[in-house]
Motif scaffolding. Structure first.
Motif, PDB file in Angstrom:
ATOM      1  N   PHE A  45       0.854  -1.184   0.000  1.00  0.00           N
ATOM      2  CA  PHE A  45       0.000   0.000   0.000  1.00  0.00           C
ATOM      3  C   PHE A  45       0.893   1.238   0.000  1.00  0.00           C
ATOM      4  CE2 PHE A  45      -2.758  -3.230   1.784  1.00  0.00           C
ATOM      5  CZ  PHE A  45      -3.990  -2.950   1.196  1.00  0.00           C
ATOM      6  N   PRO A  46       0.787   2.064  -1.023  1.00  0.00           N
ATOM      7  CA  PRO A  46       1.609   3.284  -1.055  1.00  0.00           C
ATOM      8  C   PRO A  46       0.995   4.353  -0.149  1.00  0.00           C
ATOM      9  CG  PRO A  46       0.174   3.221  -2.964  1.00  0.00           C
ATOM     10  CD  PRO A  46      -0.065   1.927  -2.211  1.00  0.00           C
ATOM     11  N   VAL A  47       1.795   5.340   0.198  1.00  0.00           N
ATOM     12  CA  VAL A  47       1.271   6.503   0.920  1.00  0.00           C
ATOM     13  C   VAL A  47       0.511   7.368  -0.074  1.00  0.00           C
ATOM     14  CG1 VAL A  47       1.877   8.570   2.230  1.00  0.00           C
ATOM     15  CG2 VAL A  47       3.157   6.448   2.582  1.00  0.00           C
ATOM     16  N   LEU A  48      -0.783   7.555   0.168  1.00  0.00           N
ATOM     17  CA  LEU A  48      -1.605   8.290  -0.795  1.00  0.00           C
ATOM     18  C   LEU A  48      -1.438   9.801  -0.648  1.00  0.00           C
ATOM     19  CD1 LEU A  48      -4.903   6.184  -0.713  1.00  0.00           C
ATOM     20  CD2 LEU A  48      -2.935   5.981  -2.240  1.00  0.00           C
ATOM     21  N   ASP A  49      -1.227  10.249   0.599  1.00  0.00           N
ATOM     22  CA  ASP A  49      -1.069  11.691   0.836  1.00  0.00           C
ATOM     23  C   ASP A  49       0.321  11.936   1.414  1.00  0.00           C
ATOM     24  OD1 ASP A  49      -3.782  12.323   0.096  1.00  0.00           O
ATOM     25  OD2 ASP A  49      -4.384  11.414   2.000  1.00  0.00           O
ATOM     26  N   VAL A  50       1.290  12.074   0.526  1.00  0.00           N
ATOM     27  CA  VAL A  50       2.674  12.262   0.960  1.00  0.00           C
ATOM     28  C   VAL A  50       2.836  13.650   1.573  1.00  0.00           C
ATOM     29  CG1 VAL A  50       5.086  12.349   0.223  1.00  0.00           C
ATOM     30  CG2 VAL A  50       3.517  10.687  -0.801  1.00  0.00           C
ATOM     31  N   VAL A  51       3.461  13.706   2.748  1.00  0.00           N
ATOM     32  CA  VAL A  51       3.711  14.978   3.417  1.00  0.00           C
ATOM     33  C   VAL A  51       4.971  15.595   2.816  1.00  0.00           C
ATOM     34  CG1 VAL A  51       4.177  16.120   5.617  1.00  0.00           C
ATOM     35  CG2 VAL A  51       2.668  14.114   5.538  1.00  0.00           C
ATOM     36  N   PRO A  52       4.873  16.801   2.249  1.00  0.00           N
ATOM     37  CA  PRO A  52       6.078  17.445   1.679  1.00  0.00           C
ATOM     38  C   PRO A  52       7.157  17.582   2.746  1.00  0.00           C
ATOM     39  CG  PRO A  52       4.079  18.625   1.047  1.00  0.00           C
ATOM     40  CD  PRO A  52       3.668  17.624   2.087  1.00  0.00           C
ATOM     41  N   SER A  53       8.403  17.462   2.345  1.00  0.00           N
ATOM     42  CA  SER A  53       9.514  17.478   3.291  1.00  0.00           C
ATOM     43  C   SER A  53       9.564  18.766   4.102  1.00  0.00           C
ATOM     44  CB  SER A  53      10.837  17.259   2.556  1.00  0.00           C
ATOM     45  OG  SER A  53      11.037  18.267   1.577  1.00  0.00           O
ATOM     46  N   ASP A  54       9.147  19.889   3.497  1.00  0.00           N
ATOM     47  CA  ASP A  54       9.216  21.152   4.238  1.00  0.00           C
ATOM     48  C   ASP A  54       8.103  21.278   5.273  1.00  0.00           C
ATOM     49  OD1 ASP A  54       7.181  21.353   2.391  1.00  0.00           O
ATOM     50  OD2 ASP A  54       7.652  23.404   1.781  1.00  0.00           O
ATOM     51  N   GLU A  55       7.142  20.333   5.279  1.00  0.00           N
ATOM     52  CA  GLU A  55       6.076  20.349   6.281  1.00  0.00           C
ATOM     53  C   GLU A  55       6.320  19.343   7.404  1.00  0.00           C
ATOM     54  OE1 GLU A  55       2.173  19.951   4.666  1.00  0.00           O
ATOM     55  OE2 GLU A  55       2.523  21.394   3.041  1.00  0.00           O
ATOM     56  N   ILE A  56       7.364  18.528   7.260  1.00  0.00           N
ATOM     57  CA  ILE A  56       7.666  17.527   8.285  1.00  0.00           C
ATOM     58  C   ILE A  56       8.352  18.206   9.462  1.00  0.00           C
ATOM     59  CG2 ILE A  56       8.991  15.462   8.848  1.00  0.00           C
ATOM     60  CD1 ILE A  56       8.672  14.568   5.965  1.00  0.00           C
ATOM     61  N   ILE A  57       7.753  18.065  10.641  1.00  0.00           N
ATOM     62  CA  ILE A  57       8.323  18.666  11.852  1.00  0.00           C
ATOM     63  C   ILE A  57       9.138  17.643  12.622  1.00  0.00           C
ATOM     64  CG2 ILE A  57       7.753  19.767  14.053  1.00  0.00           C
ATOM     65  CD1 ILE A  57       5.275  20.935  12.705  1.00  0.00           C
TER      66      ILE A  57
END
Length: 750
Positions: free
Chosen positions: A677-689
């Motif tokens: 199962f792939p990640v459907l809603d990938v979190v952009p790297s600049d939003e990763i805290i």
């Protein structure tokens, strides 16, 4: 080989306690039950008088329309509700030729580990009564502070147990050989209510009885004049979740009671004689009782027997009234009691706990470096502090995931903190999150766990340090007490625990187990376990490793020769899964077509996972931004013939779904389902805290759904698929939060 697979012997497992069918039925159906200790059988009276009294006490309880539950350890097993053979074994030393051990809380691990037989004291009887769901316990006299206890520190474990175990004890007061005033002071300090029965023969109702005597000349804090009044106190305490016991003192019957001054004179003379003879320690009590017996011409034993019977009778009446109150909750005296409102900040007091997480809780410090940091030097950055630990994170995610979706899962975290400022802070934070703290023990030997992590500017982990000694030393006794108390459907373990604790839990058959490896180093613990079982009898139903952790688990299994050790049981399962050359070749092609999965083939990923499946029949591999890879043993594969087309499940969002068809066995035709199962809603790297709670959030969401209803796990339908997809949404939500668990967002995921 297939025959061996179907018929191999299952190992023996210890389950605490073993509750008789009669007692189980009574507790389940709110029929009054009264528990009884057994040291009066093993150490109180000689044979056959002890057996006669044991039978007579049970008859008295049955005459009051209640169920007796005598408790003891038989060949190392704690039993609640003894058979005729069990009672005779305890009563007659000649029946086995083995010594009978007086078993208090301290002695339980020794007695269980060595398979010994012993009578339970008040402390251990309270513990096992609580585990079995029994709220009322009848006995003779209470242990307490011994004379000169302020010097010797000789204090009975009965008093400590009353302070922490919510079982009502009905007795004839502290034993007269004790220091009764100091015993009462100790109970007051521990918050234990002491209430004396006023049977109308004043003024003794206002004094605590003195075991053989109707008065000890020590004032009773409270009194009650009917079984219903006592039951109302018990019910009020239970309803408020006070978690301590209550002591109800019953003066001995008038016709059998002895004179206080007479008994005290015997005790004083005997104490002086013991001093001259240099008798001390545990030898003083039997010496005093023997002197009392002979000086009273045996009347002390007669009195003892009569008040034990009388206590059992009144305890049965209290249990009957309590059952009535439990059935009709509106009859509690406080008619204006608050109603439970399941808001985030209100811990829920459960009747049943579906999910128990045994694992770590820690104080987390997360440091984030600015771009372009320099190793081996001081770097500018920011830091944040929070409550963490794999166990806590998963417990909080489990607690939150079902709150707003109609399937509330009652959750407990079984863990430990130090008796320090950090530990107290963590407990308060748990309460503020709406989580109960009653399964978290306070350690005097180790500090509260700490975890310090350093992340680069993108949130990726650079290095971390953890001090989890307090968690690694959670006692087996504490964990077993929690599991016995809550009787969960599912138990989740994180590998911060000791090997011995993990091993002790996975061998039990009372619940299904999920294991979170926590890290590659700690994941290796799974290859050192001695009590794993093979499909279809395995208790570990799911593990959730990363790719690195799965490699560590496999390597440890291989290095410790576990595949060889379980050869006769393990190979027939693998042989039955339909993993022949053609199937493996087809799977290899699917991995080669997938850019994310292709590198895993070179690591022997499929082979390793297939070899582990008989031990853990559901493996969900977390692969970060690449999604999850699910491996499952599926039974009755034939019914999915029309659902799978080529290498896809019709309507699935997985990149591929591959189901092998193996051999028909007792549980149906079995096979292996492999899905990505792939990640459907990938979190952009600049939003990763931060990434510290991503895996814990994923698992907490899944664990909440398993604990509510686990049937979806092997049902190839839209519900299963939505849960797997939503677990990754929960993980993604944590990436965008300063906290390991994104409290606001996880509650919104259905």
């Amino acid at each position: 080989m297939l025959r061996r697979f179907l018929n191999f012997r299952r190992p023996l497992h210890y389950s605490a306690p073993i509750v008789s069918e009669e007692v189980q039925h009574a507790v389940k159906n709110n029929i009054p039950v009264v528990s009884l200790e057994s040291t009066i059988i093993t150490h109180g009276l000689p044979y056959p008088q002890n057996l006669e009294l044991a039978n007579e006490v049970e008859h008295v309880i049955r005459d009051q329309s209640a169920i007796p539950a005598t408790i003891a350890f038989i060949n190392g097993s704690p039993k609640v509700g003894l058979s005729t053979e069990d009672l005779r074994l305890l009563a007659d030393p000649a029946s086995s030729g083995l010594p009978k051990h007086k078993t208090s809380r301290r002695d339980i691990p020794y007695v269980v580990a060595r398979g010994l037989t012993g009578g339970t004291t008040i402390a251990s009887t309270m513990m096992l009564s609580k585990m079995a769901g029994i709220k009322v316990f009848a006995t003779g006299g209470l242990g307490g502070v011994h004379r000169n206890g302020e010097v010797t520190m000789d204090v009975s474990a009965d008093l400590e147990e009353l302070s922490r175990t919510d079982v009502a004890v009905v007795c004839s007061g502290p034993k007269s050989i004790l220091d009764v005033p100091r015993t009462m002071e100790y109970l007051e300090t521990k918050g234990v209510p002491v209430c004396t029965f006023n049977d109308g023969n004043a003024p003794f109702g206002k004094h605590v009885p003195g075991f053989y005597t109707r008065s000890s000349n020590v004032a009773s804090p409270f009194e009650f004049s009917s079984p219903k009044e006592a039951a109302s106190m018990i019910f009020a305490s239970l309803n408020m979740g006070l978690d301590n016991g209550q002591l109800f003192c019953i003066p001995p019957p008038l016709e059998s009671a002895l004179d206080l001054n007479f008994i005290n004179s015997i005790i004083e003379d005997a104490l002086q004689e013991a001093k001259v003879l240099e008798i001390s320690g545990k030898n003083v009590t039997p010496f005093l009782l023997d002197k009392i017996y002979h000086k009273t011409n045996g009347k002390s034993v007669e009195c003892n027997a009569q008040f034990v019977l009388n206590n059992a009778k009144i305890a049965s009446q209290i249990a009957t009234e309590l059952a009535s109150l439990t059935k009709n909750e509106s009859s509690i005296p406080n008619k204006n009691k608050a109603k439970f409102n399941p808001s985030l900040n209100t811990p829920r007091i459960p009747q049943k706990v579906e999910a128990v997480i045994v694992g770590s809780i820690a104080h987390d410090t997360m440091c984030s470096l600015q771009s372009g940091y320099i190793a081996n030097d001081s770097n500018p950055g920011t830091h944040a502090q929070s409550i963490g630990g794999v166990g806590f994170n998963v417990a909080l995610a489990t607690h939150l995931a079902s709150r707003d979706h109609g399937s509330f899962v009652e959750t407990r975290l079984c863990s430990a903190v130090g008796n320090d400022l950090l530990g107290r802070g963590l407990m308060e934070t748990m309460k503020s999150c709406g989580m109960a703290t009653d399964a978290v023990s306070i350690s005097e030997n180790f500090p509260t766990g700490t975890y310090v992590s350093i992340h680069d500017h993108s949130g990726a982990l650079v290095v971390a340090s953890a001090d989890m000694k307090v968690v690694e030393n959670i006692s087996i006794e504490h964990a077993m007490e929690c599991l016995g108390k809550y009787q969960p459907r599912w138990v989740l373990l994180d590998c911060n625990l000791s090997n011995s604790l993990i091993d002790s839990i996975v061998k039990l058959e009372d619940f299904d187990v999920v294991i979170e490896p926590a890290s590659a180093i700690k994941a290796a613990k799974l290859g050192k376990l001695n009590n794993l079982r093979i499909f279809p009898h395995n208790s570990v139903k799911l593990i959730t490793p990363t790719v690195t952790e799965l490699n560590a688990i496999f390597n440890e299994f291989h290095d410790n020769c576990l595949f060889d050790a379980y050869q006769n049981e393990w190979f027939p399962v693998v042989d039955s899964l339909g993993l022949d050359y053609n199937v493996r070749h087809a799977l290899d092609r699917e991995f080669e077509r997938n850019d994310y999965l292709r590198p895993l083939l070179e690591q022997g990923f499929l082979t390793k996972t297939f070899r582990l499946l008989p031990f853990f029949n559901n493996i969900i591999v977390k692969d970060g931004k690449n999604g999850i890879i699910v491996f499952q043993i599926i039974t009755d594969c034939d019914k999915y013939d029309n659902l799978i087309k080529g290498s896809k499940i019709i309507g699935s969002v997985s990149t591929f779904s591959f189901l092998t068809k193996g051999k028909p066995v007792g549980v149906g035709r079995i096979g292996v389902l492999v899905q990505h199962f792939p990640v459907l809603d990938v979190v952009p790297s600049d939003e990763i805290i931060n990434v510290t709670g991503a895996g814990d959030s994923l698992l907490g969401y899944l664990f909440s759904k398993l604990s509510a209803d686990s049937s979806w796990l092997t049902r190839l339908d839209s519900t299963r698929e939505s849960y797997l997809i939503n677990s990754m949404k929960s993980s993604a939500a944590s990436l965008k939060s300063n906290q390991a668990i994104n409290i606001d967002q996880i509650r919104q995921i259905p």
